[in-house]
Enzyme design. Structure first.
Site, PDB file in Angstrom:
ATOM      1  N   ASP A 102       0.790  -1.181   0.151  1.00  0.00           N
ATOM      2  CA  ASP A 102      -0.065  -0.027  -0.043  1.00  0.00           C
ATOM      3  C   ASP A 102       0.666   1.292   0.111  1.00  0.00           C
ATOM      4  OD1 ASP A 102      -2.603   1.190  -0.010  1.00  0.00           O
ATOM      5  OD2 ASP A 102      -2.451   1.476   2.200  1.00  0.00           O
ATOM      6  N   ASN A 140     -10.860  -2.602  -5.247  1.00  0.00           N
ATOM      7  CA  ASN A 140      -9.975  -1.449  -6.222  1.00  0.00           C
ATOM      8  C   ASN A 140     -10.667  -1.425  -7.460  1.00  0.00           C
ATOM      9  OD1 ASN A 140      -6.828  -2.800  -4.809  1.00  0.00           O
ATOM     10  ND2 ASN A 140      -8.066  -1.027  -4.139  1.00  0.00           N
TER      11      ASN A 140
HETATM   12  C1  IPE Z   1      -5.494  -2.706  -0.104  1.00  0.00           C
HETATM   13  O1  IPE Z   1      -4.895  -1.562  -0.300  1.00  0.00           O
HETATM   14  C2  IPE Z   1      -5.281  -3.347  -1.435  1.00  0.00           C
HETATM   15  C3  IPE Z   1      -3.834  -3.396  -2.025  1.00  0.00           C
HETATM   16  C4  IPE Z   1      -2.990  -3.201  -1.536  1.00  0.00           C
HETATM   17  C5  IPE Z   1      -3.889  -4.094  -3.311  1.00  0.00           C
HETATM   18  P1  IPE Z   1      -6.317  -0.258  -0.446  1.00  0.00           P
HETATM   19  O2  IPE Z   1      -5.571   1.221  -0.563  1.00  0.00           O
HETATM   20  O3  IPE Z   1      -7.067  -0.668  -1.263  1.00  0.00           O
HETATM   21  O4  IPE Z   1      -6.969  -0.551   1.065  1.00  0.00           O
HETATM   22  P2  IPE Z   1      -7.811   0.534   1.951  1.00  0.00           P
HETATM   23  O5  IPE Z   1      -8.726   1.120   0.967  1.00  0.00           O
HETATM   24  O6  IPE Z   1      -6.688   1.683   2.331  1.00  0.00           O
HETATM   25  O7  IPE Z   1      -8.234  -0.093   3.165  1.00  0.00           O
HETATM   26  C1  IPE Z   2      -1.580   0.159  -3.278  1.00  0.00           C
HETATM   27  O1  IPE Z   2      -1.269   1.495  -3.295  1.00  0.00           O
HETATM   28  C2  IPE Z   2      -1.688  -0.593  -4.454  1.00  0.00           C
HETATM   29  C3  IPE Z   2      -3.277  -0.757  -4.875  1.00  0.00           C
HETATM   30  C4  IPE Z   2      -4.205  -0.672  -4.133  1.00  0.00           C
HETATM   31  C5  IPE Z   2      -3.630  -1.307  -6.341  1.00  0.00           C
HETATM   32  P1  IPE Z   2      -2.852   2.634  -3.355  1.00  0.00           P
HETATM   33  O2  IPE Z   2      -3.118   2.639  -4.746  1.00  0.00           O
HETATM   34  O3  IPE Z   2      -3.989   2.186  -2.561  1.00  0.00           O
HETATM   35  O4  IPE Z   2      -1.746   3.893  -2.821  1.00  0.00           O
HETATM   36  P2  IPE Z   2      -2.599   4.912  -1.662  1.00  0.00           P
HETATM   37  O5  IPE Z   2      -2.915   4.022  -0.445  1.00  0.00           O
HETATM   38  O6  IPE Z   2      -3.432   5.471  -2.387  1.00  0.00           O
HETATM   39  O7  IPE Z   2      -1.310   5.817  -1.459  1.00  0.00           O
HETATM   40 MG    MG Z   3      -4.048   2.587  -0.458  1.00  0.00          MG
END
Ligand code: IPE
Ligand code: IPE
Ligand code: MG
Length: 223
Positions: A10, A58
């Site tokens: 993340d 996502n």
């Molecule tokens: C979890 O991260 C999913 C991945 C890393 C693929 P998210 O960014 O989607 O999670 P939330 O929304 O902060 O819970």
């Molecule tokens: C994790 O990074 C990767 C995916 C969920 C695909 P994020 O895209 O959630 O990054 P932040 O949390 O918005 O920084």
């Molecule tokens: Mg995230």
């Protein structure tokens, strides 16, 4: 040595936003980190390495970002991941791939097939994965099979069938939650949370977590 390490990668979006770049630039950088950390984990002797790359939730992000993520999947499953296959790593997709375009599904099927005899390690990549959907699917399959519902039989119908539960889950990016990742498998997993944004996560920090893991006392409910 932990046998199975899983990572919630993340912080890609915030990494990019901090640099005034589009979020997709963060995902691109995140793939580089993924390739380097996965290689390192297998070199350290980890047998199962699992990453959360795309959750069932996502896909409800803006289309531009979802398309960029699908493009990265298409690109790297047809190129970079072949290096793992060549070194005997089995590549395994966790999640419902039907969401992806047909050509991507074909690429995922192909790499799984080509690597299925790999015996040097297993690289699980969670794509359109959600633990609740995984558990519901497992129970449906189990009921159809007519087998008795037990803790073990449910395990056998999860995407991680026949794999040990993760010893460690690492979440980067500062949030302290599992976000629907490996809920059934993580009953006794040791959790590590890092404020580092995923593109900045280093082999050094990975090794530090391994050291801390050795100091954890895993009691499994016993004394
Ligand atoms: C979890 O991260 C999913 C991945 C890393 C693929 P998210 O960014 O989607 O999670 P939330 O929304 O902060 O819970
Ligand atoms: C994790 O990074 C990767 C995916 C969920 C695909 P994020 O895209 O959630 O990054 P932040 O949390 O918005 O920084
Ligand atoms: Mg995230």
């Amino acid at each position: 040595m932990p046998q199975h390490i899983a990572v919630i990668m993340d912080g890609n979006g915030r990494w990019a936003t901090k640099r005034a770049l589009p979020r997709k630039a963060g995902h691109k950088e995140g793939v580089k980190t993924l390739l380097s950390i996965a290689r390192h984990a297998f070199e350290r002797g980890v047998r199962y390495f699992t990453v959360y790359a795309f959750s069932t939730e996502n896909k409800f992000r803006p289309a531009d970002e979802v398309n960029a993520l699908v493009d990265l999947i298409r690109e790297h499953f047809s190129r970079s991941f072949n290096d793992f296959v060549k070194s005997g790593i089995r590549v395994n997709v966790l999640g419902d791939r039907q969401f992806f375009p047909d050509d991507v599904i074909a690429i995922l099927d192909k790499i799984e097939n080509e690597s299925k005899e790999g015996d040097k390690g297993t690289f699980n990549i969670a794509l359109n994965y959600g633990a609740r959907a995984e558990i519901a699917r497992a129970i449906n399959l189990l009921v159809q099979s007519g087998e008795e519902v037990t803790e073990q039989s449910i395990s056998r119908y999860l995407y991680t069938a026949n794999q040990p539960d993760p010893d460690i889950i690492i979440r980067t990016g500062g949030e302290k939650r599992l976000s629907n990742f490996l809920l059934y498998q993580s009953a006794y997993t040791e959790l590590f949370f890092s404020d580092t944004l995923w593109p900045d996560f280093s082999k050094n920090e990975f090794d530090e977590i391994l050291v801390k893991f050795h100091d954890r006392n895993r009691r499994y409910g016993k004394v």
